[in-house]
Design a protein around this motif. Sequence first.
Motif, PDB file in Angstrom:
ATOM      1  N   GLN A  86      16.474  19.571  -7.637  1.00 12.76           N
ATOM      2  CA  GLN A  86      16.797  18.643  -6.554  1.00 12.76           C
ATOM      3  C   GLN A  86      15.550  18.042  -5.902  1.00 12.76           C
ATOM      4  OE1 GLN A  86      20.068  17.739  -5.749  1.00 12.76           O
ATOM      5  NE2 GLN A  86      20.426  18.872  -7.630  1.00 12.76           N
ATOM      6  N   ASN A  87      14.455  18.797  -5.885  1.00  7.93           N
ATOM      7  CA  ASN A  87      13.224  18.351  -5.230  1.00  7.93           C
ATOM      8  C   ASN A  87      12.034  18.569  -6.150  1.00  7.93           C
ATOM      9  OD1 ASN A  87      14.240  17.793  -2.433  1.00  7.93           O
ATOM     10  ND2 ASN A  87      14.870  19.917  -2.663  1.00  7.93           N
ATOM     11  N   LEU A  88      11.244  17.522  -6.316  1.00  7.72           N
ATOM     12  CA  LEU A  88      10.057  17.572  -7.153  1.00  7.72           C
ATOM     13  C   LEU A  88       8.920  16.912  -6.393  1.00  7.72           C
ATOM     14  CD1 LEU A  88       8.719  18.157  -9.894  1.00  7.72           C
ATOM     15  CD2 LEU A  88       9.635  15.965 -10.698  1.00  7.72           C
ATOM     16  N   SER A  89       7.842  17.659  -6.129  1.00  7.41           N
ATOM     17  CA  SER A  89       6.736  17.128  -5.327  1.00  7.41           C
ATOM     18  C   SER A  89       5.435  17.107  -6.104  1.00  7.41           C
ATOM     19  CB  SER A  89       6.551  17.950  -4.052  1.00  7.41           C
ATOM     20  OG  SER A  89       5.425  17.456  -3.331  1.00  7.41           O
ATOM     21  N   PHE A  90       4.820  15.926  -6.111  1.00  8.93           N
ATOM     22  CA  PHE A  90       3.482  15.733  -6.667  1.00  8.93           C
ATOM     23  C   PHE A  90       2.520  15.292  -5.566  1.00  8.93           C
ATOM     24  CE2 PHE A  90       6.213  14.786 -10.390  1.00  8.93           C
ATOM     25  CZ  PHE A  90       5.714  15.746 -11.254  1.00  8.93           C
ATOM     26  N   ALA A  91       2.806  15.593  -4.309  1.00 14.24           N
ATOM     27  CA  ALA A  91       2.018  15.106  -3.179  1.00 14.24           C
ATOM     28  C   ALA A  91       0.567  15.581  -3.237  1.00 14.24           C
ATOM     29  CB  ALA A  91       2.658  15.560  -1.874  1.00 14.24           C
ATOM     30  N   LEU A 108      10.622  22.229  -7.148  1.00 15.52           N
ATOM     31  CA  LEU A 108       9.325  22.483  -7.762  1.00 15.52           C
ATOM     32  C   LEU A 108       8.273  21.687  -7.009  1.00 15.52           C
ATOM     33  CD1 LEU A 108       7.655  23.822  -9.994  1.00 15.52           C
ATOM     34  CD2 LEU A 108       8.099  21.793 -11.391  1.00 15.52           C
ATOM     35  N   ASN A 109       7.345  22.418  -6.405  1.00 15.98           N
ATOM     36  CA  ASN A 109       6.269  21.795  -5.655  1.00 15.98           C
ATOM     37  C   ASN A 109       4.964  22.074  -6.386  1.00 15.98           C
ATOM     38  OD1 ASN A 109       4.328  20.974  -3.866  1.00 15.98           O
ATOM     39  ND2 ASN A 109       5.238  21.956  -2.095  1.00 15.98           N
ATOM     40  N   VAL A 110       4.446  21.062  -7.053  1.00 17.62           N
ATOM     41  CA  VAL A 110       3.173  21.188  -7.746  1.00 17.62           C
ATOM     42  C   VAL A 110       2.096  20.390  -7.011  1.00 17.62           C
ATOM     43  CG1 VAL A 110       4.152  21.715 -10.008  1.00 17.62           C
ATOM     44  CG2 VAL A 110       3.789  19.348  -9.366  1.00 17.62           C
ATOM     45  N   ALA A 111       2.298  20.176  -5.724  1.00 19.67           N
ATOM     46  CA  ALA A 111       1.394  19.383  -4.899  1.00 19.67           C
ATOM     47  C   ALA A 111       0.006  20.007  -4.831  1.00 19.67           C
ATOM     48  CB  ALA A 111       1.969  19.253  -3.491  1.00 19.67           C
ATOM     49  N   ALA A 112      -0.986  19.139  -4.635  1.00 16.00           N
ATOM     50  CA  ALA A 112      -2.382  19.522  -4.426  1.00 16.00           C
ATOM     51  C   ALA A 112      -2.946  20.333  -5.587  1.00 16.00           C
ATOM     52  CB  ALA A 112      -2.538  20.279  -3.103  1.00 16.00           C
ATOM     53  N   ASN A 113      -2.511  20.041  -6.789  1.00 17.88           N
ATOM     54  CA  ASN A 113      -3.044  20.716  -7.964  1.00 17.88           C
ATOM     55  C   ASN A 113      -4.213  19.934  -8.535  1.00 17.88           C
ATOM     56  OD1 ASN A 113      -1.776  23.245  -8.955  1.00 17.88           O
ATOM     57  ND2 ASN A 113       0.071  22.054  -8.513  1.00 17.88           N
ATOM     58  N   ARG A 114      -4.873  20.516  -9.487  1.00 17.93           N
ATOM     59  CA  ARG A 114      -6.082  19.929 -10.059  1.00 17.93           C
ATOM     60  C   ARG A 114      -5.802  18.923 -11.161  1.00 17.93           C
ATOM     61  NH1 ARG A 114     -10.558  24.547  -9.938  1.00 17.93           N
ATOM     62  NH2 ARG A 114      -9.731  25.685  -8.177  1.00 17.93           N
ATOM     63  N   TYR A 115      -4.637  18.933 -11.753  1.00 19.35           N
ATOM     64  CA  TYR A 115      -4.394  18.013 -12.854  1.00 19.35           C
ATOM     65  C   TYR A 115      -3.972  16.648 -12.330  1.00 19.35           C
ATOM     66  CZ  TYR A 115       0.391  19.747 -12.184  1.00 19.35           C
ATOM     67  OH  TYR A 115       1.589  20.119 -11.654  1.00 19.35           O
ATOM     68  N   VAL A 119      12.007  12.844  -5.219  1.00 21.11           N
ATOM     69  CA  VAL A 119      10.648  12.926  -5.749  1.00 21.11           C
ATOM     70  C   VAL A 119       9.670  12.548  -4.646  1.00 21.11           C
ATOM     71  CG1 VAL A 119       9.041  12.092  -7.504  1.00 21.11           C
ATOM     72  CG2 VAL A 119      11.476  12.276  -8.039  1.00 21.11           C
ATOM     73  N   THR A 120       8.725  13.444  -4.362  1.00 24.62           N
ATOM     74  CA  THR A 120       7.718  13.183  -3.338  1.00 24.62           C
ATOM     75  C   THR A 120       6.396  12.857  -4.008  1.00 24.62           C
ATOM     76  OG1 THR A 120       8.806  14.716  -1.831  1.00 24.62           O
ATOM     77  CG2 THR A 120       6.533  14.137  -1.326  1.00 24.62           C
ATOM     78  N   MET A 121       5.898  11.668  -3.715  1.00 22.43           N
ATOM     79  CA  MET A 121       4.606  11.223  -4.227  1.00 22.43           C
ATOM     80  C   MET A 121       3.803  10.640  -3.069  1.00 22.43           C
ATOM     81  SD  MET A 121       5.903   9.798  -7.954  1.00 22.43           S
ATOM     82  CE  MET A 121       4.811   8.455  -7.918  1.00 22.43           C
ATOM     83  N   VAL A 122       3.510  11.476  -2.091  1.00 24.31           N
ATOM     84  CA  VAL A 122       2.760  11.080  -0.901  1.00 24.31           C
ATOM     85  C   VAL A 122       1.272  11.304  -1.168  1.00 24.31           C
ATOM     86  CG1 VAL A 122       2.367  11.621   1.533  1.00 24.31           C
ATOM     87  CG2 VAL A 122       4.686  11.625   0.617  1.00 24.31           C
ATOM     88  N   LEU A 123       0.452  10.319  -0.815  1.00 19.67           N
ATOM     89  CA  LEU A 123      -0.997  10.385  -1.037  1.00 19.67           C
ATOM     90  C   LEU A 123      -1.329  10.691  -2.493  1.00 19.67           C
ATOM     91  CD1 LEU A 123      -2.183  12.118   2.219  1.00 19.67           C
ATOM     92  CD2 LEU A 123      -3.011   9.937   1.362  1.00 19.67           C
ATOM     93  N   CYS A 124      -0.780   9.869  -3.382  1.00 19.08           N
ATOM     94  CA  CYS A 124      -0.995  10.061  -4.821  1.00 19.08           C
ATOM     95  C   CYS A 124      -1.781   8.923  -5.457  1.00 19.08           C
ATOM     96  CB  CYS A 124       0.344  10.221  -5.534  1.00 19.08           C
ATOM     97  SG  CYS A 124       1.112  11.805  -5.225  1.00 19.08           S
ATOM     98  N   ASP A 125      -2.321   8.011  -4.657  1.00 20.40           N
ATOM     99  CA  ASP A 125      -3.118   6.898  -5.163  1.00 20.40           C
ATOM    100  C   ASP A 125      -2.308   5.979  -6.081  1.00 20.40           C
ATOM    101  OD1 ASP A 125      -5.569   5.506  -5.086  1.00 20.40           O
ATOM    102  OD2 ASP A 125      -6.184   6.351  -7.011  1.00 20.40           O
ATOM    103  N   VAL A 126      -1.015   5.822  -5.784  1.00 22.31           N
ATOM    104  CA  VAL A 126      -0.134   4.936  -6.550  1.00 22.31           C
ATOM    105  C   VAL A 126      -0.314   3.509  -6.040  1.00 22.31           C
ATOM    106  CG1 VAL A 126       2.261   4.393  -7.133  1.00 22.31           C
ATOM    107  CG2 VAL A 126       1.517   6.780  -6.969  1.00 22.31           C
ATOM    108  N   GLY A 127      -0.413   2.568  -6.951  1.00 17.02           N
ATOM    109  CA  GLY A 127      -0.557   1.161  -6.594  1.00 17.02           C
ATOM    110  C   GLY A 127       0.665   0.356  -7.004  1.00 17.02           C
ATOM    111  N   ASP A 128       0.483  -0.951  -7.047  1.00 16.54           N
ATOM    112  CA  ASP A 128       1.592  -1.856  -7.372  1.00 16.54           C
ATOM    113  C   ASP A 128       2.180  -1.599  -8.759  1.00 16.54           C
ATOM    114  OD1 ASP A 128       1.544  -3.145  -4.939  1.00 16.54           O
ATOM    115  OD2 ASP A 128       0.282  -4.795  -5.634  1.00 16.54           O
ATOM    116  N   GLU A 129       1.329  -1.332  -9.729  1.00 19.08           N
ATOM    117  CA  GLU A 129       1.820  -1.096 -11.097  1.00 19.08           C
ATOM    118  C   GLU A 129       2.731   0.139 -11.146  1.00 19.08           C
ATOM    119  OE1 GLU A 129      -0.064   0.092 -15.392  1.00 19.08           O
ATOM    120  OE2 GLU A 129      -1.232  -1.239 -14.113  1.00 19.08           O
ATOM    121  N   GLY A 130       2.315   1.213 -10.486  1.00 17.41           N
ATOM    122  CA  GLY A 130       3.139   2.417 -10.434  1.00 17.41           C
ATOM    123  C   GLY A 130       4.442   2.185  -9.695  1.00 17.41           C
TER     124      GLY A 130
END
Length: 164
Positions: free
Chosen positions: A37-42, A9-16, A70-81
């Motif tokens: 097997q693959n989940l992308s929020f990039a 499931l690739n939901v990358a580059a969505n508005r939410y 799980v792909t979370m590339v360029l998602c503005d994740v910081g230390d807390e995440g």
Amino acid sequence: SALPALESLNVAANRYGARGVEAVCGVFRRGVAPRLQNLSFAFMPIGDAGAAAVAAAVATGAALPPRLAVTMVLCDVGDEGARSIAAALSLAGPGCRFQLMFNRIGVAGKSAVLAALEARQGWAAFSHMFNLIQMRYAPGSAMLTRAMGRGGRISSESGRLLAS
């Protein structure tokens, strides 16, 4: 299970943002995609709240497959995440892995994730360090992440293929 054959499931580059990620992950915690097997929020500025939602879903263990990527590339994740993800790794399946490149994770977040991986696998693999590569943008990097996500989404929705 509602989606027994879903493997990617690739939901990358969505508005939410983080709330959308929470909704998606809430569905997975109910076990609707046992073969995922693959989940992308990039390319989505989901931030630490979105990373925490993904971590909570992964921490359920039994609801998601043990080898989830799980792909979370360029998602503005910081230390807390990153710390949320590190805490979830001890409860996740043995093959669960994250791609966290190009976020705003600092030394504390990287250390937490690498320590969790080392505790789980007995060593810190070079590939794990590669997946934690971060790029420091100028202040306001969340705006750059949003712009890149918007550009990718617009291009994807238009059906145009970008070539250099």
